[in-house]
Scaffold this motif. Structure first.
Motif, PDB file in Angstrom:
ATOM      1  N   LEU A   1       0.849  -1.182   0.000  1.00 31.10           N
ATOM      2  CA  LEU A   1       0.000   0.000   0.000  1.00 31.10           C
ATOM      3  C   LEU A   1       0.888   1.237   0.000  1.00 31.10           C
ATOM      4  CD1 LEU A   1      -2.691  -1.129   2.583  1.00 31.10           C
ATOM      5  CD2 LEU A   1      -2.651  -1.477   0.108  1.00 31.10           C
ATOM      6  N   VAL A   2       0.694   2.097  -1.003  1.00 32.73           N
ATOM      7  CA  VAL A   2       1.500   3.308  -1.159  1.00 32.73           C
ATOM      8  C   VAL A   2       0.567   4.509  -1.325  1.00 32.73           C
ATOM      9  CG1 VAL A   2       3.471   2.079  -2.164  1.00 32.73           C
ATOM     10  CG2 VAL A   2       1.702   3.007  -3.660  1.00 32.73           C
ATOM     11  N   LYS A   3       1.071   5.700  -1.004  1.00 35.01           N
ATOM     12  CA  LYS A   3       0.269   6.912  -1.185  1.00 35.01           C
ATOM     13  C   LYS A   3       0.042   7.162  -2.666  1.00 35.01           C
ATOM     14  CE  LYS A   3       1.508   9.342   2.993  1.00 35.01           C
ATOM     15  NZ  LYS A   3       2.062  10.565   3.571  1.00 35.01           N
ATOM     16  N   GLY A   4      -1.190   7.509  -3.008  1.00 34.68           N
ATOM     17  CA  GLY A   4      -1.514   7.809  -4.398  1.00 34.68           C
ATOM     18  C   GLY A   4      -2.782   7.110  -4.829  1.00 34.68           C
ATOM     19  N   ASP A   5      -2.974   7.035  -6.154  1.00 32.56           N
ATOM     20  CA  ASP A   5      -4.187   6.376  -6.652  1.00 32.56           C
ATOM     21  C   ASP A   5      -3.915   5.372  -7.758  1.00 32.56           C
ATOM     22  OD1 ASP A   5      -3.578   8.091  -8.713  1.00 32.56           O
ATOM     23  OD2 ASP A   5      -5.471   9.164  -8.701  1.00 32.56           O
ATOM     24  N   ALA A   6      -2.656   5.151  -8.107  1.00 31.50           N
ATOM     25  CA  ALA A   6      -2.332   4.206  -9.177  1.00 31.50           C
ATOM     26  C   ALA A   6      -2.280   2.774  -8.650  1.00 31.50           C
ATOM     27  CB  ALA A   6      -0.986   4.565  -9.802  1.00 31.50           C
ATOM     28  N   VAL A   7      -2.624   1.844  -9.511  1.00 29.66           N
ATOM     29  CA  VAL A   7      -2.484   0.419  -9.215  1.00 29.66           C
ATOM     30  C   VAL A   7      -1.500  -0.139 -10.231  1.00 29.66           C
ATOM     31  CG1 VAL A   7      -3.654  -1.793  -8.981  1.00 29.66           C
ATOM     32  CG2 VAL A   7      -4.877   0.326  -8.420  1.00 29.66           C
ATOM     33  N   VAL A   8      -0.439  -0.777  -9.734  1.00 28.17           N
ATOM     34  CA  VAL A   8       0.597  -1.320 -10.607  1.00 28.17           C
ATOM     35  C   VAL A   8       0.767  -2.807 -10.309  1.00 28.17           C
ATOM     36  CG1 VAL A   8       3.026  -1.191 -11.290  1.00 28.17           C
ATOM     37  CG2 VAL A   8       1.802   0.908 -10.648  1.00 28.17           C
ATOM     38  N   LEU A   9       0.700  -3.621 -11.357  1.00 26.81           N
ATOM     39  CA  LEU A   9       0.995  -5.042 -11.222  1.00 26.81           C
ATOM     40  C   LEU A   9       2.461  -5.243 -11.560  1.00 26.81           C
ATOM     41  CD1 LEU A   9      -2.047  -6.896 -12.810  1.00 26.81           C
ATOM     42  CD2 LEU A   9      -1.444  -6.698 -10.405  1.00 26.81           C
ATOM     43  N   GLY A  10       3.201  -5.752 -10.603  1.00 29.31           N
ATOM     44  CA  GLY A  10       4.629  -5.959 -10.780  1.00 29.31           C
ATOM     45  C   GLY A  10       4.967  -7.402 -11.092  1.00 29.31           C
ATOM     46  N   GLU A  11       6.250  -7.677 -10.988  1.00 27.87           N
ATOM     47  CA  GLU A  11       6.778  -8.997 -11.320  1.00 27.87           C
ATOM     48  C   GLU A  11       6.166 -10.099 -10.452  1.00 27.87           C
ATOM     49  OE1 GLU A  11      11.099 -11.138 -11.904  1.00 27.87           O
ATOM     50  OE2 GLU A  11      10.915  -9.550 -10.413  1.00 27.87           O
ATOM     51  N   ASN A  12       5.801  -9.787  -9.200  1.00 25.27           N
ATOM     52  CA  ASN A  12       5.227 -10.824  -8.347  1.00 25.27           C
ATOM     53  C   ASN A  12       3.920 -11.383  -8.922  1.00 25.27           C
ATOM     54  OD1 ASN A  12       3.879  -8.328  -7.594  1.00 25.27           O
ATOM     55  ND2 ASN A  12       3.145  -9.351  -5.763  1.00 25.27           N
ATOM     56  N   PHE A  13       3.252 -10.649  -9.799  1.00 22.57           N
ATOM     57  CA  PHE A  13       2.027 -11.137 -10.430  1.00 22.57           C
ATOM     58  C   PHE A  13       2.308 -11.771 -11.790  1.00 22.57           C
ATOM     59  CE2 PHE A  13      -1.821 -10.733 -13.010  1.00 22.57           C
ATOM     60  CZ  PHE A  13      -2.768 -11.290 -12.162  1.00 22.57           C
ATOM     61  N   THR A  14       3.229 -11.194 -12.556  1.00 23.84           N
ATOM     62  CA  THR A  14       3.416 -11.615 -13.943  1.00 23.84           C
ATOM     63  C   THR A  14       4.479 -12.688 -14.159  1.00 23.84           C
ATOM     64  OG1 THR A  14       5.028  -9.843 -14.332  1.00 23.84           O
ATOM     65  CG2 THR A  14       2.712  -9.356 -14.819  1.00 23.84           C
ATOM     66  N   LYS A  15       5.379 -12.852 -13.185  1.00 27.94           N
ATOM     67  CA  LYS A  15       6.518 -13.751 -13.378  1.00 27.94           C
ATOM     68  C   LYS A  15       6.076 -15.166 -13.763  1.00 27.94           C
ATOM     69  CE  LYS A  15      10.776 -15.315 -11.314  1.00 27.94           C
ATOM     70  NZ  LYS A  15      11.663 -15.256 -10.170  1.00 27.94           N
ATOM     71  N   ASP A  16       6.651 -15.669 -14.810  1.00 32.10           N
ATOM     72  CA  ASP A  16       6.443 -17.036 -15.314  1.00 32.10           C
ATOM     73  C   ASP A  16       5.060 -17.297 -15.898  1.00 32.10           C
ATOM     74  OD1 ASP A  16       9.049 -17.691 -14.524  1.00 32.10           O
ATOM     75  OD2 ASP A  16       8.373 -18.339 -12.544  1.00 32.10           O
ATOM     76  N   VAL A  17       4.147 -16.321 -15.876  1.00 34.63           N
ATOM     77  CA  VAL A  17       2.802 -16.582 -16.394  1.00 34.63           C
ATOM     78  C   VAL A  17       2.365 -15.601 -17.474  1.00 34.63           C
ATOM     79  CG1 VAL A  17       2.000 -17.742 -14.306  1.00 34.63           C
ATOM     80  CG2 VAL A  17       1.690 -15.283 -14.538  1.00 34.63           C
ATOM     81  N   ALA A  18       3.157 -14.539 -17.689  1.00 30.99           N
ATOM     82  CA  ALA A  18       2.740 -13.531 -18.660  1.00 30.99           C
ATOM     83  C   ALA A  18       3.952 -12.831 -19.269  1.00 30.99           C
ATOM     84  CB  ALA A  18       1.846 -12.499 -17.986  1.00 30.99           C
ATOM     85  N   ILE A  19       3.723 -12.272 -20.449  1.00 34.95           N
ATOM     86  CA  ILE A  19       4.704 -11.386 -21.065  1.00 34.95           C
ATOM     87  C   ILE A  19       3.982 -10.076 -21.361  1.00 34.95           C
ATOM     88  CG2 ILE A  19       6.044 -13.270 -22.068  1.00 34.95           C
ATOM     89  CD1 ILE A  19       4.844 -12.363 -24.812  1.00 34.95           C
ATOM     90  N   VAL A  20       4.740  -9.005 -21.450  1.00 40.13           N
ATOM     91  CA  VAL A  20       4.150  -7.689 -21.680  1.00 40.13           C
ATOM     92  C   VAL A  20       4.550  -7.182 -23.057  1.00 40.13           C
ATOM     93  CG1 VAL A  20       3.998  -5.311 -20.855  1.00 40.13           C
ATOM     94  CG2 VAL A  20       4.188  -7.176 -19.217  1.00 40.13           C
ATOM     95  N   ASP A  21       3.542  -6.763 -23.808  1.00 42.15           N
ATOM     96  CA  ASP A  21       3.758  -6.096 -25.081  1.00 42.15           C
ATOM     97  C   ASP A  21       3.373  -4.636 -24.858  1.00 42.15           C
ATOM     98  OD1 ASP A  21       3.662  -4.969 -27.611  1.00 42.15           O
ATOM     99  OD2 ASP A  21       2.571  -6.633 -28.527  1.00 42.15           O
TER     100      ASP A  21
END
Length: 139
Positions: free
Chosen positions: A108-128
């Motif tokens: 939880l960080v100050k602000g309003d953005a939601v960011v999905l990092g490596e802990n969510f995408t690692k080994d299951v997704a690639i980003v284009d």
């Protein structure tokens, strides 16, 4: 000459990994709504921008109250991350993106953005990063 049908954009790689754009719609169970998120594999942990963060104790366990996207939430703290003067509460949130349905750690960080990092995408997704909103909305 027959009309050529446009090919649908691929949402998975040949080996079954999800293809993600730089922004996606994610279903957040606690909010019971879709939330626009940024995908950032260079960031190790996923983050959830919040305001009015208040730690408290419930039944001997650490919890936090906070506002996110104009809604009030109360969630148990999984752990604290960071250094003493910049510690962030980490909570788990059921996150659904395409065929992925995972209990995901969010700092939880100050602000309003939601960011999905490596802990969510690692080994299951690639980003284009040239694409956006690749995955269909699912609950």
């Amino acid at each position: 000459m027959p009309a050529v049908k446009p090919q649908p954009k691929k949402v998975k790689t040949r080996d079954g990994k999800l293809i993600l754009g730089q922004h996606e719609w994610v279903w957040f169970s606690p909010a019971k709504q879709y939330v626009k998120v940024q995908i950032n594999q260079a960031q190790k942990s996923s983050t959830l921008g919040v305001t009015a963060l208040v730690p408290f104790e419930r039944d001997g366990n650490e919890w936090v109250k906070f506002k996110a996207r104009g809604m009030d939430f109360e969630l148990p703290v999984t752990r604290w991350a960071g250094k003493e003067d910049t510690k962030s509460a980490v909570v788990q949130v059921r996150t659904v993106l395409g065929d992925l349905n995972a209990l995901t750690d969010f700092a939880l960080v100050k602000g309003d953005a939601v960011v999905l990092g490596e802990n969510f995408t690692k080994d299951v997704a690639i980003v284009d990063s040239t694409r956006e909103f690749v995955q269909p909305k699912k609950k």
